[in-house]
Design a protein around this motif. Structure first.
Motif, mmCIF file in Angstrom:
data_model
loop_
_atom_site.group_PDB
_atom_site.id
_atom_site.type_symbol
_atom_site.label_atom_id
_atom_site.label_comp_id
_atom_site.label_asym_id
_atom_site.label_seq_id
_atom_site.Cartn_x
_atom_site.Cartn_y
_atom_site.Cartn_z
ATOM 1 N N ALA A 204 12.435 45.588 95.834
ATOM 2 C CA ALA A 204 12.085 44.921 94.409
ATOM 3 C C ALA A 204 11.348 43.656 94.851
ATOM 4 O O ALA A 204 11.463 42.583 94.517
ATOM 5 N N GLY A 205 10.601 43.439 96.223
ATOM 6 C CA GLY A 205 9.881 42.518 96.612
ATOM 7 C C GLY A 205 10.761 41.494 97.161
ATOM 8 O O GLY A 205 10.189 40.327 97.448
ATOM 9 N N ARG A 206 11.949 41.632 97.113
ATOM 10 C CA ARG A 206 12.968 40.678 98.010
ATOM 11 C C ARG A 206 13.493 41.167 99.182
ATOM 12 O O ARG A 206 13.853 42.327 99.346
ATOM 13 N N ALA A 207 13.672 40.250 100.125
ATOM 14 C CA ALA A 207 14.613 40.750 101.310
ATOM 15 C C ALA A 207 16.112 39.999 101.284
ATOM 16 O O ALA A 207 16.077 38.858 100.485
ATOM 17 N N TRP A 208 17.034 40.521 101.484
ATOM 18 C CA TRP A 208 18.392 40.124 101.221
ATOM 19 C C TRP A 208 19.086 40.556 102.510
ATOM 20 O O TRP A 208 19.076 41.715 103.012
ATOM 21 N N PHE A 209 20.118 39.736 102.586
ATOM 22 C CA PHE A 209 20.951 39.796 103.836
ATOM 23 C C PHE A 209 21.829 40.965 103.778
ATOM 24 O O PHE A 209 22.747 40.868 102.752
ATOM 25 N N LEU A 210 22.313 41.834 104.602
ATOM 26 C CA LEU A 210 23.221 42.773 104.391
ATOM 27 C C LEU A 210 24.716 42.681 104.980
ATOM 28 O O LEU A 210 25.556 43.174 104.269
ATOM 29 N N PRO A 211 24.928 41.831 105.922
ATOM 30 C CA PRO A 211 26.097 41.557 106.348
ATOM 31 C C PRO A 211 26.992 40.710 105.243
ATOM 32 O O PRO A 211 26.173 40.182 104.599
ATOM 33 N N MET A 212 28.045 40.833 105.075
ATOM 34 C CA MET A 212 29.078 40.376 104.343
ATOM 35 C C MET A 212 29.738 38.984 104.940
ATOM 36 O O MET A 212 30.139 39.295 106.273
ATOM 37 N N ARG A 213 29.874 38.092 104.373
ATOM 38 C CA ARG A 213 30.646 36.987 105.184
ATOM 39 C C ARG A 213 32.146 37.310 104.913
ATOM 40 O O ARG A 213 32.830 37.620 103.994
ATOM 41 N N VAL A 214 32.591 37.153 106.322
ATOM 42 C CA VAL A 214 34.239 37.477 106.468
ATOM 43 C C VAL A 214 34.709 36.250 106.127
ATOM 44 O O VAL A 214 34.447 35.074 106.271
#
Length: 224
Positions: A204-214
């Motif tokens: 949707a035109g966005r880049a987003w970070f896949l890893p989750m914060r531990v």
């Protein structure tokens, strides 16, 4: 370059594509049927991390995404935002009931296999869904912050891959990437490096970070 009005429209559409979820105070299906355990439906319009943290503090331990979630590159803003909620819920230890949709084979590439496995799926081969459920464990792809760096530990593809992010320009983008950055606004080097490492999704035109914060280690560190 898009006009300022086009950018505002895109941003407004992104904000409007807020996922809806049913909420419960317990994981167990039998307990969820008891009086006072179901909290009804809620539209989760805020940043994913803030929404899930608030729900966790309120005692929510299970949620159901009410609409199917598309995994593919052509996913809508609603699906992209739902996946970010799913990332945050997985990281906080919530159970998530959801329906995955894939029509381009992306589920086979295991990009999202660190997320809580879907309850149902469309277009996902039976063996892929079974592998997702069988191989899932908490903290499969996580990051943690240190002084001046971020470490990513990624086991989505079987072996442990370690990435250390310590360049100021990359670190400066991480908080924004948690909730999606317009691809055209992401510095080229940051986009290239995170994309080559398989650490961002683009939808949707966005880049987003896949890893989750531990937040806490569920296993000895050498296992995670």
């Amino acid at each position: 370059m898009p006009s300022r009005s086009a950018e505002r429209t895109d941003a407004a559409a992104w904000r409007a594509a807020a996922p809806e979820a049913e909420l419960w105070l317990d994981y167990d299906p039998a307990v969820r049927e008891l009086p006072g355990i179901a909290l009804g439906r809620r539209t989760l319009a805020g940043p994913a991390g803030e929404e899930i943290t608030e729900l966790h503090r309120a005692g929510v331990r299970c949620l159901r995404l009410t609409e199917p979630v598309r995994l593919c590159a052509d996913a809508s803003a609603a699906s992209a935002r739902a996946l970010m909620l799913l990332r945050e819920a997985t990281g906080q230890g919530l159970a998530v009931l959801w329906h995955a949709v894939c029509t381009d084979g992306c589920a086979e590439r295991r990009r999202f296999h660190h997320l809580y496995p879907p309850e149902e799926s469309t277009g996902v081969a039976a063996e892929v869904g079974a592998d997702w459920r069988a191989s899932y464990f908490p903290s499969k792809c996580v990051y943690r912050r240190g002084p001046g760096f971020v470490e990513v530990r990624d086991r989505r593809f079987g072996t442990l891959e370690l990435f250390t992010v310590d360049e100021p320009g990359h670190l400066a983008q991480l908080d924004a990437l948690a909730d999606g950055v317009e691809v055209g606004r992401l510095p080229e080097a940051v986009h290239r490096d995170f994309a080559e490492a398989g650490l961002i999704a683009e939808q949707a035109g966005r880049a987003w970070f896949l890893p989750m914060r531990v937040r806490r280690w569920p296993f000895p560190s050498l296992t995670v």
